[in-house]
Design a protein around this motif. Structure first.
Motif, PDB file in Angstrom:
ATOM      1  N   VAL A   6       0.837  -1.198   0.000  1.00 22.59           N
ATOM      2  CA  VAL A   6       0.000   0.000   0.000  1.00 22.59           C
ATOM      3  C   VAL A   6       0.872   1.248   0.000  1.00 22.59           C
ATOM      4  O   VAL A   6       0.619   2.207  -0.746  1.00 22.59           O
ATOM      5  N   LYS A   7       1.920   1.243   0.807  1.00 28.84           N
ATOM      6  CA  LYS A   7       2.832   2.388   0.870  1.00 28.84           C
ATOM      7  C   LYS A   7       3.421   2.684  -0.508  1.00 28.84           C
ATOM      8  O   LYS A   7       3.449   3.828  -0.958  1.00 28.84           O
ATOM      9  N   LYS A   8       3.878   1.640  -1.204  1.00 32.91           N
ATOM     10  CA  LYS A   8       4.468   1.819  -2.532  1.00 32.91           C
ATOM     11  C   LYS A   8       3.426   2.292  -3.549  1.00 32.91           C
ATOM     12  O   LYS A   8       3.719   3.123  -4.409  1.00 32.91           O
ATOM     13  N   MET A   9       2.195   1.781  -3.453  1.00 37.44           N
ATOM     14  CA  MET A   9       1.137   2.216  -4.373  1.00 37.44           C
ATOM     15  C   MET A   9       0.788   3.689  -4.156  1.00 37.44           C
ATOM     16  O   MET A   9       0.605   4.434  -5.115  1.00 37.44           O
ATOM     17  N   VAL A  10       0.711   4.112  -2.903  1.00 35.34           N
ATOM     18  CA  VAL A  10       0.413   5.515  -2.605  1.00 35.34           C
ATOM     19  C   VAL A  10       1.550   6.410  -3.108  1.00 35.34           C
ATOM     20  O   VAL A  10       1.303   7.451  -3.724  1.00 35.34           O
ATOM     21  N   TYR A  63       1.267   6.759  -6.825  1.00 38.41           N
ATOM     22  CA  TYR A  63       0.152   7.648  -7.171  1.00 38.41           C
ATOM     23  C   TYR A  63       0.545   9.110  -6.956  1.00 38.41           C
ATOM     24  O   TYR A  63       0.289   9.957  -7.812  1.00 38.41           O
ATOM     25  N   GLU A  64       1.189   9.391  -5.828  1.00 38.36           N
ATOM     26  CA  GLU A  64       1.565  10.768  -5.523  1.00 38.36           C
ATOM     27  C   GLU A  64       2.601  11.306  -6.507  1.00 38.36           C
ATOM     28  O   GLU A  64       2.633  12.497  -6.796  1.00 38.36           O
ATOM     29  N   LYS A  65       3.444  10.415  -7.034  1.00 42.07           N
ATOM     30  CA  LYS A  65       4.444  10.815  -8.028  1.00 42.07           C
ATOM     31  C   LYS A  65       3.849  10.894  -9.426  1.00 42.07           C
ATOM     32  O   LYS A  65       4.528  11.336 -10.349  1.00 42.07           O
ATOM     33  N   GLY A  66       2.609  10.418  -9.570  1.00 41.22           N
ATOM     34  CA  GLY A  66       1.968  10.441 -10.872  1.00 41.22           C
ATOM     35  C   GLY A  66       2.427   9.361 -11.819  1.00 41.22           C
ATOM     36  O   GLY A  66       2.325   9.493 -13.036  1.00 41.22           O
ATOM     37  N   ILE A  67       2.922   8.266 -11.248  1.00 40.45           N
ATOM     38  CA  ILE A  67       3.416   7.163 -12.086  1.00 40.45           C
ATOM     39  C   ILE A  67       2.250   6.274 -12.483  1.00 40.45           C
ATOM     40  O   ILE A  67       1.406   5.941 -11.766  1.00 40.45           O
TER      41      ILE A  67
END
Length: 59
Positions: A48-52, A55-59
């Motif tokens: 979850v941490k990596k997914m967030v 997302y925040e980096k716009g990848i």
């Protein structure tokens, strides 16, 4: 058992789970009944941490 909302994502998530577990040194296999709840939960939390972060980096 939970219903998969996007069946096409199942293989990708499984691969991602295995990659994260390997990074953390958690020995995920087809059978994970010998792992502790803490180990399994830490892999899920890291996913979850990596997914967030992605997302925040716009990848």
């Amino acid at each position: 058992m939970a219903k998969t909302l996007v069946p096409e994502a199942k293989n990708g998530l499984s691969k991602f789970k295995t990659e994260v577990a390997n990074e953390m040194g958690v020995p995920f296999t087809d059978y994970n009944g010998n792992l502790s709840s803490k180990q399994c939960g830490s892999v899920g939390g890291e996913m979850v941490k990596k997914m967030v972060e992605s997302y925040e980096k716009g990848i």
